[in-house]
Structure formats: C-alpha cells, structure tokens
Design an enzyme around this catalytic site. Structure first.
Site, PDB file in Angstrom:
ATOM      1  N   ASP A   1       2.568  -9.268   9.098  1.00 15.60           N
ATOM      2  CA  ASP A   1       1.135  -9.506   8.907  1.00 15.60           C
ATOM      3  C   ASP A   1       0.931 -11.013   8.751  1.00 15.60           C
ATOM      4  O   ASP A   1       0.543 -11.505   7.686  1.00 15.60           O
ATOM      5  CB  ASP A   1       0.652  -8.742   7.676  1.00 15.60           C
TER       6      ASP A   1
ATOM      7  N   GLY B   1      10.880  -2.443   5.771  1.00 17.85           N
ATOM      8  CA  GLY B   1      10.139  -3.715   5.734  1.00 17.85           C
ATOM      9  C   GLY B   1       9.805  -4.083   4.300  1.00 17.85           C
ATOM     10  O   GLY B   1      10.091  -5.204   3.843  1.00 17.85           O
ATOM     11  N   HIS B   2       9.215  -3.120   3.583  1.00 19.46           N
ATOM     12  CA  HIS B   2       8.899  -3.368   2.164  1.00 19.46           C
ATOM     13  C   HIS B   2      10.183  -3.648   1.379  1.00 19.46           C
ATOM     14  O   HIS B   2      10.213  -4.506   0.493  1.00 19.46           O
ATOM     15  CB  HIS B   2       8.222  -2.135   1.550  1.00 19.46           C
TER      16      HIS B   2
ATOM     17  N   LYS C   1       8.753  -2.261  11.916  1.00 19.33           N
ATOM     18  CA  LYS C   1       8.579  -1.122  10.999  1.00 19.33           C
ATOM     19  C   LYS C   1       7.171  -1.177  10.410  1.00 19.33           C
ATOM     20  O   LYS C   1       6.689  -2.245  10.043  1.00 19.33           O
ATOM     21  CB  LYS C   1       9.612  -1.180   9.886  1.00 19.33           C
ATOM     22  N   SER C   2       6.563  -0.016  10.343  1.00 15.16           N
ATOM     23  CA  SER C   2       5.198   0.064   9.800  1.00 15.16           C
ATOM     24  C   SER C   2       4.948   1.458   9.265  1.00 15.16           C
ATOM     25  O   SER C   2       5.437   2.444   9.830  1.00 15.16           O
ATOM     26  CB  SER C   2       4.185  -0.238  10.915  1.00 15.16           C
TER      27      SER C   2
ATOM     28  N   VAL D   1      10.938  -6.856   9.695  1.00 20.48           N
ATOM     29  CA  VAL D   1      12.071  -5.932   9.864  1.00 20.48           C
ATOM     30  C   VAL D   1      11.710  -4.965  10.987  1.00 20.48           C
ATOM     31  O   VAL D   1      10.589  -4.430  11.029  1.00 20.48           O
ATOM     32  CB  VAL D   1      12.346  -5.158   8.551  1.00 20.48           C
TER      33      VAL D   1
ATOM     34  N   MET E   1       6.022 -11.254   7.340  1.00 22.40           N
ATOM     35  CA  MET E   1       5.453 -11.999   8.460  1.00 22.40           C
ATOM     36  C   MET E   1       4.934 -11.073   9.555  1.00 22.40           C
ATOM     37  O   MET E   1       4.320 -11.528  10.506  1.00 22.40           O
ATOM     38  CB  MET E   1       6.496 -12.971   9.023  1.00 22.40           C
TER      39      MET E   1
ATOM     40  N   MET F   1       0.837  -1.200   0.000  1.00 22.26           N
ATOM     41  CA  MET F   1       0.000   0.000   0.000  1.00 22.26           C
ATOM     42  C   MET F   1       0.878   1.258   0.000  1.00 22.26           C
ATOM     43  O   MET F   1       0.405   2.355   0.309  1.00 22.26           O
ATOM     44  CB  MET F   1      -0.936  -0.008   1.208  1.00 22.26           C
ATOM     45  N   GLY F   2       2.155   1.078  -0.300  1.00 21.76           N
ATOM     46  CA  GLY F   2       3.041   2.232  -0.439  1.00 21.76           C
ATOM     47  C   GLY F   2       3.504   2.797   0.891  1.00 21.76           C
ATOM     48  O   GLY F   2       3.433   2.144   1.926  1.00 21.76           O
TER      49      GLY F   2
HETATM   50  P1  AMP Z   1       1.549  -2.807   3.494  1.00 23.08           P
HETATM   51  O1  AMP Z   1       2.052  -1.747   2.566  1.00 23.08           O
HETATM   52  O2  AMP Z   1       1.486  -2.395   4.919  1.00 23.08           O
HETATM   53  O3  AMP Z   1       0.288  -3.451   2.974  1.00 23.08           O
HETATM   54  O4  AMP Z   1       2.637  -3.942   3.450  1.00 23.08           O
HETATM   55  C1  AMP Z   1       3.032  -4.541   2.248  1.00 23.08           C
HETATM   56  C2  AMP Z   1       3.839  -5.750   2.557  1.00 23.08           C
HETATM   57  O5  AMP Z   1       4.987  -5.377   3.317  1.00 23.08           O
HETATM   58  C3  AMP Z   1       3.058  -6.774   3.399  1.00 23.08           C
HETATM   59  O6  AMP Z   1       3.362  -8.083   2.919  1.00 23.08           O
HETATM   60  C4  AMP Z   1       3.607  -6.543   4.767  1.00 23.08           C
HETATM   61  O7  AMP Z   1       3.530  -7.684   5.605  1.00 23.08           O
HETATM   62  C5  AMP Z   1       5.050  -6.195   4.470  1.00 23.08           C
HETATM   63  N1  AMP Z   1       5.640  -5.484   5.599  1.00 23.08           N
HETATM   64  C6  AMP Z   1       5.159  -4.381   6.225  1.00 23.08           C
HETATM   65  N2  AMP Z   1       5.931  -4.053   7.283  1.00 23.08           N
HETATM   66  C7  AMP Z   1       6.913  -4.984   7.328  1.00 23.08           C
HETATM   67  C8  AMP Z   1       8.027  -5.209   8.197  1.00 23.08           C
HETATM   68  N3  AMP Z   1       8.278  -4.413   9.232  1.00 23.08           N
HETATM   69  N4  AMP Z   1       8.827  -6.259   7.940  1.00 23.08           N
HETATM   70  C9  AMP Z   1       8.586  -7.090   6.893  1.00 23.08           C
HETATM   71  N5  AMP Z   1       7.555  -6.925   6.041  1.00 23.08           N
HETATM   72  C10 AMP Z   1       6.733  -5.897   6.255  1.00 23.08           C
END
Ligand code: AMP
Length: 289
Positions: free
Chosen positions: A150, A36-37, A184-185, A176, A148, A30-31
């Site tokens: 999520d 993490g990404h 990270k989020s 991560v 992982m 989702m950008g």
């Molecule tokens: P999102 O943009 O939040 O939908 O995340 C996109 C992808 O990145 C999903 O598969 C998440 O699980 C992964 N992701 C988000 N944060 C992390 C993190 N801290 N470490 C590893 N993967 C992550």
C-alpha cells in the site's frame, strides 16, 4: 499476550510501559492476518521491546459501494497468528469504541491523494489518517510499520507524521508475495480459481515495465500502455488504473533523478487487487523506506 478492547485502558497501559522506558513498535491492520502482516510483526519484534497489533476494520476508509460488510474477518485465527509472532498487546476495538460519537473535527488529505487509490476511492485516505491519528495517540509508539504493498498509504502517512509532528518513525516493509508473485492480500480469498491463476500477471506486468525501463525506455505513456495491454491480454480483470509517478510525492515523473512508483489496480469479479514497484531513475528496485 494480552488483548485489550477499550481505548482508555489501552492508553493507560501504554503510558505505563512508556514510563518504564519500553520502546513500542506498532502494526495497524484490518485483520485476517497473512504473511504480509506477519512480516511487519516480525520486523517490529526485532526492533522494539513491545509489539502492539491493532485489528480494526475501519468503516471510515470504505466508500458506500465498497466491501466493508464483506471484508474478511477471523479474530480467532488472527489471535493465533499474533501469539505465534510474539505480539505483546492486541488491540481489538469495536466501532463504538473507536467512534463513540460523531467526530467534531475531520481530517482531509490534500496532497498525494488525487491519484491512484485516492482518486478511485474518494475519502479513503481521509478515513485512513483519521483512524491512524487516533491509534497513534492510544498506542504512543516509537515506530509504526506499514507494508509497501500500500505504497500510497505509506506516502500519505509519511505526510501526516511530517505535517503534524507525530513523534514516531515510519518503517515501510517490502511486499510479501506468493510463490507465483501475487502480492499477499486479505482480499485474495475472493478470487475465483481462474482469477487466482490470472492474478500473478499483475506483478509480471510491473516486472516487464521495469525491464523496458532498464533497457532505456523513457516514454511514460508507452510504458503504461504496455502494462495495460499485458494485463488485458492475460486476465479477465478490469483495469482501474495504471500509473507511473514520483515517489513518495506522487507527481508527474520525467525520468530525472528520484524514485518512481509504477502502480496498478485491477477489478476482478469480487476483489480489487493493487500492486506496485518502486524504482530509481535507472530502473533498479528500491526496497529501503
Ligand atoms: P490491511 O490489514 O490490509 O490494512 O494491512 C495492514 C498492513 O499490512 C498495511 O500496512 C499493509 O500495507 C500491510 N500489508 C498487507 N499486505 C501486505 C503484503 N503482501 N506485504 C507486506 N505488507 C502487507
């Protein structure tokens, strides 16, 4: 790197690449990209000829009271990071590109969803599998990469691939973290300075639970209660859930064989944070998925 917004154009492009025998790694996001990404993109880069990144804040996976409108967005920054990570194709559709008309057929997740985030966010995983089914048909990947962090999403996507015979492999990439342990989020930007100081206690509570399991604790309720007490005494966050379940089935765990997930979600003022660890029955960390 090329950027594509139109779904038909993307699908045509990917079909062409497939015909040429290229292997395709796909990272849906989702950008508002962070490390993490980036770890997903790096892994995809290592394992495929072409790396596709999608950036789409999917309205279907947000509830009416959730943060769709104020979900952080930064396309320019994301494109810079994509370039750095040697992404080949960035797919950035708008909502009408993805959903040009109301869907005639809806997807409903029946298992692995009545617990954890699926319970707190009704309809969330229906929205996730809907957008992913579309994206998988557009990108035609060989491998898809999910974090992982999520873990429930990984469990649900695994069921989607198995149930509907999607010809692609799911790779789960370890969470991560910041130096202090906070996962990270994209939502971390919404933490106040005090909340940011408190947030690492979430991960610490999971590590403490792991420690007690390794010392022989086998009482699920007391493990959960300790986590609750630890978070409540160290943060101002409001606990959404703390649970200990089998992984990936997400059912009651009784400390026989198999992996368990310990997962938590905590509401801070403007951000709901989640974290988890996956352990084997001895309490050792499991990192390969
Ligand atoms: P999102 O943009 O939040 O939908 O995340 C996109 C992808 O990145 C999903 O598969 C998440 O699980 C992964 N992701 C988000 N944060 C992390 C993190 N801290 N470490 C590893 N993967 C992550």
């Amino acid at each position: 790197m090329i950027q594509i917004k139109n779904p038909n154009e993307l699908q045509q492009y990917m079909k062409e690449k497939k015909k040429q025998g290229k292997t395709i790694g796909f990272v849906p996001t989702m950008g508002f990209l962070h490390e993490g990404h980036q770890s997903l993109l790096k892994r995809a880069r290592l394992e495929n000829d072409l790396v596709v990144l999608s950036i789409f804040v999917n309205p279907l996976q947000f509830g009416p009271e959730e943060d769709f409108d104020r979900y952080p967005r930064d396309e320019e920054g994301d494109l810079q990071i994509s370039q750095k990570e040697q992404v080949d194709i960035v797919y950035t559709p708008n909502i009408d590109d993805m959903y040009p008309r109301p869907l005639s057929i809806s997807m409903t997740v029946n298992k692995r969803t009545n617990v954890l985030c699926g319970k707190s966010r009704p309809g969330h995983f229906d929205g996730v599998v809907t957008v992913l089914a579309k994206l998988f048909h557009l990108v035609i990947p060989d491998k898809v990469y999910f974090g992982m962090k999520d873990a429930q999403q990984v469990a649900v996507v695994k069921a989607l691939l198995d149930d509907y015979n999607f010809p692609l492999e799911l790779v789960g990439v370890p969470t991560v973290r910041e130096a202090d342990g906070l996962a990270k989020s994209s939502r971390n930007v919404y933490l106040s300075p005090l909340e940011r100081k408190e947030a690492p206690y979430l991960y610490q509570s999971l590590l403490k639970a792991q420690e007690t399991i390794q010392k022989g604790e086998r009482n699920r309720n007391s493990i959960i209660q300790r986590i609750v007490d630890f978070i409540e005494s160290n943060t101002h966050g409001k606990i959404d859930y703390v649970d200990l379940l089998t992984y990936p089935e997400l059912e009651a765990y009784n400390f026989s064989d198999g992996n368990m997930i310990i997962a938590i979600a905590v509401h801070f003022e403007k951000a709901r944070l989640i974290d988890n660890i996956i352990l084997n029955s001895e309490g050792e960390l499991v990192t390969e998925f």
